[in-house]
Structures are given as C-alpha cells and as structure tokens.
Motif scaffolding. Structure first.
Motif, mmCIF file in Angstrom:
data_model
loop_
_atom_site.group_PDB
_atom_site.id
_atom_site.type_symbol
_atom_site.label_atom_id
_atom_site.label_comp_id
_atom_site.label_asym_id
_atom_site.label_seq_id
_atom_site.Cartn_x
_atom_site.Cartn_y
_atom_site.Cartn_z
ATOM 1 N N PRO A 1 2.381 34.557 -24.221
ATOM 2 C CA PRO A 1 1.620 33.332 -24.541
ATOM 3 C C PRO A 1 2.289 32.456 -25.592
ATOM 4 N N GLY A 2 2.831 33.078 -26.652
ATOM 5 C CA GLY A 2 3.470 32.294 -27.700
ATOM 6 C C GLY A 2 4.646 31.504 -27.161
ATOM 7 N N ARG A 3 5.434 32.161 -26.324
ATOM 8 C CA ARG A 3 6.599 31.488 -25.761
ATOM 9 C C ARG A 3 6.165 30.388 -24.776
ATOM 10 N N ALA A 4 5.055 30.636 -24.086
ATOM 11 C CA ALA A 4 4.544 29.622 -23.153
ATOM 12 C C ALA A 4 4.098 28.374 -23.916
ATOM 13 N N VAL A 5 3.435 28.582 -25.053
ATOM 14 C CA VAL A 5 3.008 27.440 -25.867
ATOM 15 C C VAL A 5 4.226 26.701 -26.401
ATOM 16 N N ARG A 6 5.235 27.476 -26.841
ATOM 17 C CA ARG A 6 6.457 26.843 -27.354
ATOM 18 C C ARG A 6 7.118 26.010 -26.247
ATOM 19 N N ARG A 7 7.121 26.544 -25.052
ATOM 20 C CA ARG A 7 7.735 25.825 -23.931
ATOM 21 C C ARG A 7 7.027 24.494 -23.682
ATOM 22 N N PHE A 8 5.699 24.500 -23.840
ATOM 23 C CA PHE A 8 4.957 23.257 -23.606
ATOM 24 C C PHE A 8 5.396 22.185 -24.604
ATOM 25 N N PHE A 9 5.485 22.552 -25.884
ATOM 26 C CA PHE A 9 5.873 21.547 -26.884
ATOM 27 C C PHE A 9 7.355 21.166 -26.735
ATOM 28 N N CYS A 10 8.155 22.101 -26.233
ATOM 29 C CA CYS A 10 9.552 21.754 -25.972
ATOM 30 C C CYS A 10 9.667 20.760 -24.822
ATOM 31 N N LEU A 11 8.673 20.767 -23.938
ATOM 32 C CA LEU A 11 8.646 19.765 -22.867
ATOM 33 C C LEU A 11 8.627 18.357 -23.465
ATOM 34 N N ILE A 12 7.848 18.192 -24.542
ATOM 35 C CA ILE A 12 7.747 16.881 -25.192
ATOM 36 C C ILE A 12 9.094 16.505 -25.808
ATOM 37 N N ILE A 13 9.727 17.501 -26.412
ATOM 38 C CA ILE A 13 11.047 17.237 -27.000
ATOM 39 C C ILE A 13 12.045 16.823 -25.925
ATOM 40 N N ALA A 14 11.978 17.520 -24.784
ATOM 41 C CA ALA A 14 12.923 17.206 -23.705
ATOM 42 C C ALA A 14 12.658 15.822 -23.117
ATOM 43 N N ALA A 15 11.405 15.373 -23.217
ATOM 44 C CA ALA A 15 11.074 14.077 -22.623
ATOM 45 C C ALA A 15 11.422 12.916 -23.550
ATOM 46 N N LEU A 16 11.537 13.192 -24.838
ATOM 47 C CA LEU A 16 11.712 12.094 -25.808
ATOM 48 C C LEU A 16 12.976 11.254 -25.584
ATOM 49 N N PRO A 17 14.163 11.868 -25.429
ATOM 50 C CA PRO A 17 15.367 11.029 -25.243
ATOM 51 C C PRO A 17 15.507 10.557 -23.792
ATOM 52 N N PHE A 18 14.583 9.746 -23.355
ATOM 53 C CA PHE A 18 14.599 9.198 -21.990
ATOM 54 C C PHE A 18 14.707 10.299 -20.926
ATOM 55 N N CYS A 19 13.970 11.372 -21.144
ATOM 56 C CA CYS A 19 13.913 12.502 -20.193
ATOM 57 C C CYS A 19 15.279 13.169 -19.974
ATOM 58 N N LEU A 20 16.166 12.989 -20.916
ATOM 59 C CA LEU A 20 17.488 13.613 -20.779
ATOM 60 C C LEU A 20 17.362 15.136 -20.707
ATOM 61 N N GLY A 21 16.396 15.673 -21.421
ATOM 62 C CA GLY A 21 16.195 17.128 -21.404
ATOM 63 C C GLY A 21 15.798 17.638 -20.033
ATOM 64 N N PHE A 22 15.125 16.818 -19.271
ATOM 65 C CA PHE A 22 14.773 17.216 -17.896
ATOM 66 C C PHE A 22 15.973 17.062 -16.965
ATOM 67 N N LEU A 23 16.712 15.953 -17.166
ATOM 68 C CA LEU A 23 17.864 15.711 -16.296
ATOM 69 C C LEU A 23 18.954 16.760 -16.481
ATOM 70 N N TRP A 24 18.869 17.481 -17.598
ATOM 71 C CA TRP A 24 19.834 18.552 -17.850
ATOM 72 C C TRP A 24 19.793 19.609 -16.744
#
Lengths: 176, 175
Positions: free
Chosen positions: A114-137
């Motif tokens: 669960p802790g890692r799942a919650v961390r992953r959710f907030f990391c989603l926001i980080i990945a989305a911040l630089p014009f979704c570059l974190g997703f395009l990775w």
C-alpha cells in the motif's frame, strides 16, 4: 540398456512460465482514462448529491467555503484510495483489468504494498508536471517504465489471458 | 299389309312387360322411401351394432389402406389437390385463419402470462446475460489488440525520432 529417471517425464511436462511482457504507453493511457472516468463520475455524483443537500439546508458562505475545502480533500483521498487499493490488492484497477495489464513490484513481481502504491500515485503527478515527459519515458525505456514506475520501483505487465492473482503475502490482522 | 311374325310379337310383349316392371319397381321404391317405414328402418339399422361392426371392419381391414394408396398414387387426385392448394380460396382461408389465430393469441391473457414466465425464467436471463458478456468481451479484446498495435507503433516512431536501438520489451531471461 537405457536407464530412465522416474521423475524425468514429470519435470519435462511441467509448463514453462509465460514470458513477461510489459505494457506500452497507449494501453496504459487507455486504462488510466477508464479509471479517471470512473473516479470522476463517482466524485461528481457524490458532489452533486452533497451540493443539493447543502442547498436545501442553506449554509453561510464561510461554512460553504469550509465544505468546499473538505470536499476537495475527500476527493483527493478518494482518488488516492481508489488507485492505491486496487494496485496493492490485485495490481489491477478496473481500467487495468479491462486492458489486461497489471502493476507489480519490479523486483518481486507481486502487487506493490500500500505504501508503495500511494507513492506511485503521487509520482504520477511528478511525471505529469514536465509536459508529461515522465509518461513519454515509457516509449524509450527498456522495460517500458515511466518516471513514476522508476520512482516507485514498479513495472506494468501485460497479462492477456492470465488469471488475476491476489496478494498472498498479506497476513490477516490478529484479533486481541 | 304384312302381319307381324310370332317371334316379333313375343319380343314386343317382353319389352312392354320389362318396361312396366321397371316403372312399377321404381314407383314402389319411391313410395317406400317416402314412407315413414323407410325412415324407421334406416333409424334402426343405424342404431344397430351392425354399423359399428362394419366401420370397425373397414378401418381394421386392408381395404381403406388400399383405397388410400390408390388415391395417393392417382395423378388425378394429385392434380385436384394441386388445383385446390393453388386456389385463391385456400389462400384467403389460410390468411384469415392465421390472422384470427394471432388476434386471439394477442387478446388472450394466458399468452402474456406465458411470455412473462419465459422472460423471467433463469435459463433465458442467463442466456441473455452470457450473450451480453460475450459481446463485451469481444469489444474488449478488440480494444486490447488495437492498443497493443498502437504501443508498438508509438515506440517505433519514438525510436526513429531519437535514433535509439530497439528496446527489449520482455524481461531479461524470459524467452
């Protein structure tokens, strides 16, 4: 004379585990869109009902502002809870299940805790911040991992045709 | 003038007697048939077991089958049946019969009770559910397949843009 080991056939007949495949960006985006739709539909419906009730009661503006702030917090908790619950139990949100993909721990290949799942959710926001570059990775990574996967140490696997496992390493809480 | 021969006279006389006997017989039959006596005789014959026995004998014997077989093999019967079936009267009769049947069925309450029973039966609802689920599965499979193609296409495009080597999309050590 040929000697045949008694367990040779059994060993040979054991089915090989299916190759691990990673889910790509389009599949993951579709699954995420389904989940976002579910989260938003439920959230807006609840907000509508609460707003109607509040409008019938009639509250001062200050109280209404506090209620809006509380509602935002509840909405955030609902979103985090939705993803964290499904990722940490089966590794599959409804959208993931629809698209036959699963979020698993990169090392153990079990659903993340669960802790890692919650961390992953907030990391989603980080990945989305630089014009979704974190997703395009995902497009250029060898294991199709985005920034949120790397930060939370997870991978998203393709589970087409596989049954859904449920975490077996979580012990039930002992009642006193 | 020539006198008739005796043989001719006898022939004429025999003919007259035969005609008279014919007329008298038919007249007697007419009188008998018109009388209450004949009706009484017919009633008694019909009421007697003789009629039953005769009918039973005819039905159990080979005569009826033989007659039916002859009738079925007869071209004339076939032709008559064809003409009867092609006639407008038969068409109209069948159409009216079907319309009447449908009208009565739709008006009957028992039909709707039956429809409700069938619609509510577990077998029917399960079949409908399975059909719906099967269709949803087909749609989902199609979406999955297309999304996998889109994954590969997007990665190929990204690699071309960045001039990178093809990435490994399976885990190390897996076949």
């Amino acid at each position: 004379m040929t000697v045949v080991e008694p367990h040779a056939e059994v060993v040979a007949a054991a089915p090989a585990p299916p190759p691990l495949r990673y889910a790509g960006l389009a599949t993951r985006t579709l699954a995420f869109a389904v989940d976002v739709a579910i989260v938003n539909i439920v959230g807006w419906f609840v907000a509508l009902v609460v707003s109607l009730c509040v409008s019938f009661i009639g509250v001062p503006d200050e109280v209404a502002a506090v209620l809006v702030a509380l509602g935002s917090i509840v909405a955030l908790c609902w979103s985090v809870g939705y993803f964290a619950f499904f990722w940490s139990t089966t590794g599959q949100t409804p959208g993931n299940r629809l698209m036959a993909i699963r979020v698993v721990d990169a090392r153990t290949l079990a659903p993340p805790r669960p802790g890692r799942a919650v961390r992953r959710f907030f990391c989603l926001i980080i990945a989305a911040l630089p014009f979704c570059l974190g997703f395009l990775w995902v497009l250029v990574d060898n294991r199709r991992r985005g920034w949120h996967d790397k930060l939370a140490r997870t991978v998203v696997t393709d589970v087409t045709g596989e049954p859904t496992p449920i975490r077996s390493d979580v012990r039930p809480r002992r009642l006193r | 003038m020539r006198l008739p021969s005796p043989a001719g006279l006898i022939g004429d006389l025999a003919g007259s007697v035969a005609r008279t006997a014919h007329d008298v017989t038919l007249g007697t039959i007419d009188v008998v048939l018109a009388s209450p006596f004949a009706a009484e005789v017919v009633d008694r014959v019909v009421a007697s077991p003789l009629v039953d026995r005769t009918a039973q004998r005819l039905l159990s014997g080979p005569e009826v089958e033989r007659l039916l077989d002859m009738a079925l093999r007869s071209e004339r019967v076939e032709q008559l049946l064809g003409e009867a079936l092609e006639s407008r009267l038969v068409d109209e009769t069948i159409t009216r019969l079907i319309e009447d049947t449908i009208t009565r069925l739709l008006a009957s309450e028992s039909l709707w009770v039956l429809v409700d029973e069938v619609a509510a039966s577990p077998a029917i609802t399960e079949a409908i559910t399975q059909h719906g689920v099967g269709f949803a599965d087909q749609v989902a499979d199609e979406v999955r397949e297309r999304s996998r193609h889109a994954d590969a296409w997007m990665e190929t495009l990204a690699r071309r843009l960045l001039r990178r080597r093809a990435a490994r999309m399976t885990a190390p050590g897996s076949p």
